[in-house]
Design a protein around this motif. Structure first.
Motif, short mmCIF file in Angstrom:
data_model
loop_
_atom_site.label_atom_id
_atom_site.label_comp_id
_atom_site.label_asym_id
_atom_site.label_seq_id
_atom_site.Cartn_x
_atom_site.Cartn_y
_atom_site.Cartn_z
N HIS A 231 -50.83 15.36 7.60
CA HIS A 231 -49.48 15.11 7.08
C HIS A 231 -49.26 15.89 5.79
O HIS A 231 -48.22 16.54 5.60
CB HIS A 231 -49.30 13.61 6.86
N ARG B 174 -42.94 8.91 -1.98
CA ARG B 174 -41.73 8.27 -1.46
C ARG B 174 -41.11 7.34 -2.49
O ARG B 174 -40.36 6.42 -2.13
CB ARG B 174 -42.06 7.50 -0.17
N ASP C 186 -45.35 8.53 8.15
CA ASP C 186 -43.92 8.27 8.31
C ASP C 186 -43.67 6.89 8.91
O ASP C 186 -42.72 6.20 8.56
CB ASP C 186 -43.28 9.32 9.23
N ASP D 237 -49.05 9.47 -0.74
CA ASP D 237 -47.88 9.61 0.11
C ASP D 237 -46.79 8.61 -0.28
O ASP D 237 -45.61 8.96 -0.37
CB ASP D 237 -48.28 9.41 1.57
#
Lengths: 224, 478
Positions: free
Chosen positions: B292, A25, A105, A21
């Motif tokens: 997610h 990013r 997030d 993840d």
């Protein structure tokens, strides 16, 4: 962007998911499965994410060693523990703390705040409504005209403190104590007066402030 | 060991020591006084001048008197010349005494006086009349009774009615004085006074000694070390106070051990809870990160909604785990609170600041009115934040429909109180309130530990929770 994160997590599933993840990013991630050798691996990293419960050396010990070796590097602790004293113990040296199960997030948001706070992030100017703030150079400009806004020492200190806690509501006591370095006494109007002058300089309409927002009954907030 | 101690203890007992002092003082009267008296006399005999050897003949007055009466009896019926001769013989035997006799007609006959002029002067022979009248006889006898000088008088024939006169022997004062019992001198009184002072001093020392040791013990008991337990004290004598000190040290040691055991148990339980929390949260983290990832795949709207729902459930499950484990720790009493004097309004503002974004996001009306003087309560700050978190969390989860959060202070009889209110459907309405129980149980446990009280008013129109510190009245006046 060239930002490298050190990530220490013993659980393979969480480790691979979080690393993936974070890479998405656009962060470079150095994932270590144990605390051994973490200090060596931290060379060239801008931030460390540590799990508290690690086999062998625990996260607190690793964090303290990292802080000793790289005092400027922010450390974010991840924990699956509950008890409150652990939080305190961890936060003595750690810059932030996140409890599992966290949302990816939220982790990303915390990382961004920490990097901004230490100036490790790219010196991109911060745009706040009609203002542009160059944090590295301590310059505040009106976006439309390019006119620089000059602040007095205390006004500047108050504004930077609020920028450092962007999006967070700060109480009168917190701001006063951070800027003046002494205990706030209830009824003291000094801060209110300073904020009024600050708004006169920053806001388009000081009567309806948009930059420094008043949160009734609690304090003030600068929203991104 | 205890047997030996009790034996030794008896010897060193305060009681026996005090009894020793009292017995010594009491014995001083019947035993000490005669003893010192005798000692004093012995000392005097040794040091004082002894009477001269020639006085020895006169040392026993009783024997002399007897002899004189014998002599008078034997002279009964003798001619005055024979009496004169006998008296002369006697005078030869007792040269230091004066002798004379008075015949039946009251005429003084034959006066023998000692040669020493000093002895002569003491006898006052010039006062002896040549012819005795009744008043003169009485005056003489009165002087003799006063031993000025000592006179031994015996009627010839040893009978007054014989009418043959009487024999007199006078012994000078100097001789009688030499054998008289010596009177107590001022030295002896001084010695007595010293003894008395000594007794007072010993008693005083005895009691100040006890007092000092008791004070030391009191100081040790009231002064607590870092762990809130008094420090043990150095053992002194093995008497009653010594045993008290020993018992005190024993108690301190036991207390220390039990504190340590408590801390160990607390640590153990915390470890267990931490491990449990870890084991439960790790899989949840994995699930959440995979959700997610899943959410980023091209899912239908329903698919996205159900992922969002699962994410929310994971969040609330995490809160539940937190509450469950906290409740476990708190209800077992294995949590140490550090109560301090803190401004509750400040903590309320900070806690509300942290919750504000969430309320804002959900469209809550936030009504915070915490103006005025700080409100000081004795609380553990981090656990008080936990109380507020649980109450705010309950509002967000279970009173969502009211879209309202109110935080304010009210003035009650016992002082100012904090009120947190919502406009949900109340605690008794089932679907919304389910699950609020554990959070409130933790709130109650914590409030109880901090000596705070909760008063809840709940109806279909909303719930208001009032927190007071019943004994807080005086805290804010400092």
């Amino acid at each position: 962007m060239g930002i490298t994160l050190l990530y220490v997590e013993d659980d393979r599933e969480i480790g691979s998911a979080v690393s993936a993840d974070l890479r998405e990013r656009k962060y470079a991630v150095r994932w270590q499965q144990s605390g051994e050798g973490a200090v060596e691996a931290a060379a060239g990293c801008q931030l460390a994410i540590l799990d508290v419960m690690l086999p062998g050396l625990d996260g607190f010990t690793v964090g303290q060693r990292l802080k000793r070796a790289y005092p400027e590097m922010p450390v974010l602790m991840l924990s699956a523990r509950t008890s409150i004293d652990d939080k305190l113990q961890g936060l003595e040296f750690a810059d932030d703390y996140l409890t599992k199960p966290f949302h990816p997030d939220e982790l990303a948001a915390r990382i961004e705040v920490l990097l901004r706070r230490t100036g490790a992030a790219e010196p991109a100017p911060l745009v706040l409504k009609h203002l542009v703030v160059y944090e590295g150079n301590n310059v505040i400009q009106e976006a439309a005209t390019g006119r620089e806004i000059l602040l007095t020492g205390k006004q500047f200190q108050i504004f930077t403190y609020m920028l450092r806690h962007l999006g967070q509501i700060l109480t009168k006591e917190q701001i006063y104590e951070a800027v003046w370095g002494e205990a706030y006494i209830e009824g003291d109007k000094t801060l209110m007066v300073h904020i009024r002058y600050l708004r006169e300089k920053l806001e388009l309409d000081p009567a309806a402030p948009e930059i420094i927002e008043t949160v009734r009954g609690i304090g003030y907030r600068v929203r991104a | 060991m205890s047997g030996r101690r009790s034996l030794g203890g008896r010897q060193q007992s305060l009681l026996s020591r005090y009894l020793l002092i009292i017995v010594a003082a009491l014995l001083f009267i019947p035993v000490g006084i005669p003893l010192t008296f005798a000692g004093y006399n012995l000392f005097n005999l040794q040091t004082a001048e002894k009477p001269p050897e020639e006085y020895k003949l006169y040392s026993n007055i009783t024997a002399l008197e007897e002899q004189w009466h014998q002599e008078a009896l034997s002279l009964s019926g003798q001619t005055p010349d024979a009496i004169d001769r006998r008296l002369e013989e006697l005078s030869g035997s007792y040269p230091l005494a004066a002798m004379f006799w008075v015949d039946g007609g009251g005429q003084t006959r034959q006066i023998h006086t000692p040669e020493d002029p000093q002895l002569q002067g003491q006898l006052g022979m010039d006062r002896i009349p040549a012819q005795w009248s009744a008043p003169e006889a009485i005056a003489f006898m009165k002087d003799a009774a006063r031993q000025e000088p000592l006179a031994i008088v015996a009627f010839i024939g040893d009978r007054a009615d014989a009418g043959e006169g009487f024999l007199v022997m006078q012994i000078p004062e100097k001789i009688t004085e030499a054998y008289r019992f010596q009177s107590l001198s001022s030295w002896y009184i001084l010695v007595l006074l010293i003894f008395f002072a000594l007794f007072v001093a010993v008693s005083w020392l005895f009691f100040t000694g006890i007092r000092r040791r008791l004070l030391r013990l009191q100081t040790a008991m009231s002064f607590t070390g870092g762990a809130g337990i008094p420090e043990p004290i150095a053992p002194g004598k093995a008497d009653e106070i010594g045993r008290l000190e020993e018992a005190f040290n024993h108690m301190v040691a036991e207390l220390t051990v039990s504190r340590r055991r408590e801390a160990e148990e607390e640590g153990l339980r915390k470890r267990l809870v931490a491990d449990l929390s870890h084991d439960l949260r790790t899989p949840l983290t994995v699930i959440r990160s995979h959700l997610h990832v899943l959410g980023k795949e091209g899912l239908s709207r329903r698919g996205q909604e159900s992922i969002l729902l699962m994410d929310e459930r994971i969040e609330s499950l995490s809160g539940l785990i937190d509450n469950l484990l906290s409740y476990n720790l708190l209800s077992s009493g294995r949590v140490t609170l550090n109560p301090e004097r803190k401004d509750v309004l400040r903590i309320l503002r900070e806690s509300a600041a942290a919750w504000y974004p969430l309320w804002e996001k959900d469209g809550f009306e936030v009504d915070i009115s915490l103006e005025g003087e700080p409100l000081y309560w004795i609380i553990d700050e981090s656990w008080f934040r936990r109380i507020l978190d649980n109450l705010f969390q309950n509002i967000v989860r279970h009173a969502r429909s009211g879209k309202y959060v109110g935080v304010r202070t009210v003035t009650r009889e016992a002082g100012r109180a904090v009120v947190i209110s919502d406009r949900g459907q109340g605690m008794d309405s089932t679907p919304e309130a389910a699950g609020a129980g554990l959070g409130l149980s933790i709130v109650d446990l914590l409030l109880n530990r901090m000596e705070l009280a909760r008063k809840t008013v709940s109806s279909q129109q909303g719930t208001s929770i009032e927190i007071t510190q019943p004994q807080a009245n005086n805290l804010n006046k400092i």
